[in-house]
Motif scaffolding. Sequence first.
Motif, PDB file in Angstrom:
ATOM      1  N   LEU A  41       0.815  -1.211   0.000  1.00  8.92           N
ATOM      2  CA  LEU A  41       0.000   0.000   0.000  1.00  8.92           C
ATOM      3  C   LEU A  41       0.852   1.266   0.000  1.00  8.92           C
ATOM      4  CD1 LEU A  41      -2.760  -1.138   2.500  1.00  8.92           C
ATOM      5  CD2 LEU A  41      -2.998  -0.851   0.016  1.00  8.92           C
ATOM      6  N   SER A  42       2.017   1.214   0.625  1.00 10.22           N
ATOM      7  CA  SER A  42       2.874   2.404   0.703  1.00 10.22           C
ATOM      8  C   SER A  42       3.381   2.838  -0.666  1.00 10.22           C
ATOM      9  CB  SER A  42       4.040   2.173   1.661  1.00 10.22           C
ATOM     10  OG  SER A  42       4.974   1.272   1.102  1.00 10.22           O
ATOM     11  N   ARG A  43       3.266   1.959  -1.659  1.00  4.44           N
ATOM     12  CA  ARG A  43       3.695   2.313  -3.016  1.00  4.44           C
ATOM     13  C   ARG A  43       2.767   3.332  -3.662  1.00  4.44           C
ATOM     14  NH1 ARG A  43       4.372  -3.894  -4.363  1.00  4.44           N
ATOM     15  NH2 ARG A  43       6.158  -4.308  -3.046  1.00  4.44           N
ATOM     16  N   PHE A  44       1.488   3.359  -3.231  1.00  5.30           N
ATOM     17  CA  PHE A  44       0.558   4.319  -3.832  1.00  5.30           C
ATOM     18  C   PHE A  44      -0.282   5.083  -2.811  1.00  5.30           C
ATOM     19  CE2 PHE A  44      -1.731   0.307  -3.675  1.00  5.30           C
ATOM     20  CZ  PHE A  44      -2.998   0.658  -3.256  1.00  5.30           C
ATOM     21  N   CYS A  45      -0.046   4.844  -1.538  1.00  4.20           N
ATOM     22  CA  CYS A  45      -0.748   5.575  -0.477  1.00  4.20           C
ATOM     23  C   CYS A  45       0.273   6.265   0.423  1.00  4.20           C
ATOM     24  CB  CYS A  45      -1.557   4.620   0.403  1.00  4.20           C
ATOM     25  SG  CYS A  45      -2.893   3.760  -0.400  1.00  4.20           S
ATOM     26  N   ASN A  46      -0.088   7.444   0.897  1.00  6.40           N
ATOM     27  CA  ASN A  46       0.695   8.080   1.948  1.00  6.40           C
ATOM     28  C   ASN A  46       0.127   7.577   3.271  1.00  6.40           C
ATOM     29  OD1 ASN A  46       2.274   9.638   0.196  1.00  6.40           O
ATOM     30  ND2 ASN A  46       0.675  11.188   0.067  1.00  6.40           N
ATOM     31  N   LEU A  47       0.899   6.767   3.968  1.00  7.32           N
ATOM     32  CA  LEU A  47       0.431   6.139   5.199  1.00  7.32           C
ATOM     33  C   LEU A  47       0.854   6.955   6.419  1.00  7.32           C
ATOM     34  CD1 LEU A  47       1.419   2.446   4.361  1.00  7.32           C
ATOM     35  CD2 LEU A  47      -0.808   3.539   4.051  1.00  7.32           C
ATOM     36  N   GLY A  99      -5.878  15.209   5.593  1.00  5.33           N
ATOM     37  CA  GLY A  99      -6.511  14.965   4.299  1.00  5.33           C
ATOM     38  C   GLY A  99      -6.723  13.479   4.045  1.00  5.33           C
ATOM     39  N   ALA A 100      -6.898  12.709   5.114  1.00  8.37           N
ATOM     40  CA  ALA A 100      -7.051  11.257   5.000  1.00  8.37           C
ATOM     41  C   ALA A 100      -8.313  10.902   4.236  1.00  8.37           C
ATOM     42  CB  ALA A 100      -7.088  10.619   6.392  1.00  8.37           C
ATOM     43  N   LYS A 101      -8.186   9.922   3.365  1.00  2.00           N
ATOM     44  CA  LYS A 101      -9.335   9.414   2.615  1.00  2.00           C
ATOM     45  C   LYS A 101      -9.922   8.176   3.276  1.00  2.00           C
ATOM     46  CE  LYS A 101      -8.226  10.997  -1.973  1.00  2.00           C
ATOM     47  NZ  LYS A 101      -7.126  11.672  -2.345  1.00  2.00           N
ATOM     48  N   VAL A 102      -9.060   7.412   3.994  1.00  2.00           N
ATOM     49  CA  VAL A 102      -9.487   6.163   4.614  1.00  2.00           C
ATOM     50  C   VAL A 102      -8.820   6.034   5.983  1.00  2.00           C
ATOM     51  CG1 VAL A 102      -9.528   3.642   4.413  1.00  2.00           C
ATOM     52  CG2 VAL A 102      -9.682   5.042   2.349  1.00  2.00           C
ATOM     53  N   LEU A 103      -9.591   5.569   6.957  1.00  2.00           N
ATOM     54  CA  LEU A 103      -9.067   5.209   8.265  1.00  2.00           C
ATOM     55  C   LEU A 103      -9.246   3.711   8.434  1.00  2.00           C
ATOM     56  CD1 LEU A 103      -8.078   5.961  11.203  1.00  2.00           C
ATOM     57  CD2 LEU A 103     -10.515   5.984  11.811  1.00  2.00           C
ATOM     58  N   ILE A 104      -8.208   3.043   8.893  1.00  2.00           N
ATOM     59  CA  ILE A 104      -8.297   1.630   9.266  1.00  2.00           C
ATOM     60  C   ILE A 104      -8.248   1.606  10.780  1.00  2.00           C
ATOM     61  CG2 ILE A 104      -7.248  -0.656   9.075  1.00  2.00           C
ATOM     62  CD1 ILE A 104      -5.754   0.557   6.540  1.00  2.00           C
ATOM     63  N   ASP A 105      -9.299   1.108  11.410  1.00  2.00           N
ATOM     64  CA  ASP A 105      -9.377   1.150  12.868  1.00  2.00           C
ATOM     65  C   ASP A 105     -10.176  -0.044  13.362  1.00  2.00           C
ATOM     66  OD1 ASP A 105      -9.953   2.138  15.683  1.00  2.00           O
ATOM     67  OD2 ASP A 105      -9.008   3.930  14.856  1.00  2.00           O
ATOM     68  N   ASP A 106      -9.918  -0.464  14.603  1.00  2.71           N
ATOM     69  CA  ASP A 106     -10.650  -1.596  15.172  1.00  2.71           C
ATOM     70  C   ASP A 106     -11.738  -1.158  16.149  1.00  2.71           C
ATOM     71  OD1 ASP A 106      -9.067  -0.768  17.307  1.00  2.71           O
ATOM     72  OD2 ASP A 106      -8.339  -2.769  17.790  1.00  2.71           O
ATOM     73  N   ASN A 107     -11.908   0.142  16.319  1.00  2.00           N
ATOM     74  CA  ASN A 107     -12.852   0.648  17.300  1.00  2.00           C
ATOM     75  C   ASN A 107     -14.089   1.215  16.608  1.00  2.00           C
ATOM     76  OD1 ASN A 107     -14.192   2.529  19.112  1.00  2.00           O
ATOM     77  ND2 ASN A 107     -12.427   2.312  20.455  1.00  2.00           N
ATOM     78  N   PRO A 108     -15.270   0.629  16.835  1.00  4.43           N
ATOM     79  CA  PRO A 108     -16.487   1.111  16.181  1.00  4.43           C
ATOM     80  C   PRO A 108     -16.800   2.582  16.463  1.00  4.43           C
ATOM     81  CG  PRO A 108     -16.890  -1.005  17.223  1.00  4.43           C
ATOM     82  CD  PRO A 108     -15.529  -0.550  17.664  1.00  4.43           C
ATOM     83  N   ARG A 109     -16.466   3.048  17.648  1.00  3.09           N
ATOM     84  CA  ARG A 109     -16.743   4.450  17.984  1.00  3.09           C
ATOM     85  C   ARG A 109     -15.960   5.393  17.068  1.00  3.09           C
ATOM     86  NH1 ARG A 109     -15.146   7.789  23.251  1.00  3.09           N
ATOM     87  NH2 ARG A 109     -13.165   7.343  22.291  1.00  3.09           N
TER      88      ARG A 109
END
Length: 164
Positions: A41-47, A99-109
Amino acid sequence: MRIWNCSRDEADIRGHEFFKTSYFKSGIHTIPGAQTALQKLSRFCNLSVVTSRQNALKDHTIDWIEKNYPGLFLEIHCGSHFALDGVFTPKSEICRSLGAKVLIDDNPRYAIECADAGIRVLLFDYENSYPWSKTLCVDQHPLVTRVHSWKEVEHQLCHGLLDS
């Protein structure tokens, strides 16, 4: 807290006691598939990392991330949630500032908070094993997608989630 069956104050105290343990200091392992997926993912996303951890744990957090995921993240932000003192910053606010487009998170809140702010969320529930991640109302939100592995994260991000 629902998981620990105690008040928020008691959960905060328990959390801070956990931060003193040897498990927290050296026993937390990576999730299978994370490094491979993040490298791709780091090849095309700014993480970047947006964590609820307190600023008091920032140095330890950065050391752990650099040991396990060297050079993959542009920035690391601590929201200072559940701190016994100090000010916290909502994850949605940090994500918007990046300017995040996506968040990956394990917390529903946090998933709902960020989705309500217009950020797509991959709600991570590794192999369906996270009891804290089982809130069904989250699955109804159009910007939240539940994933159970880093392979699924990679698939979601490589097949159009970022373009939609």
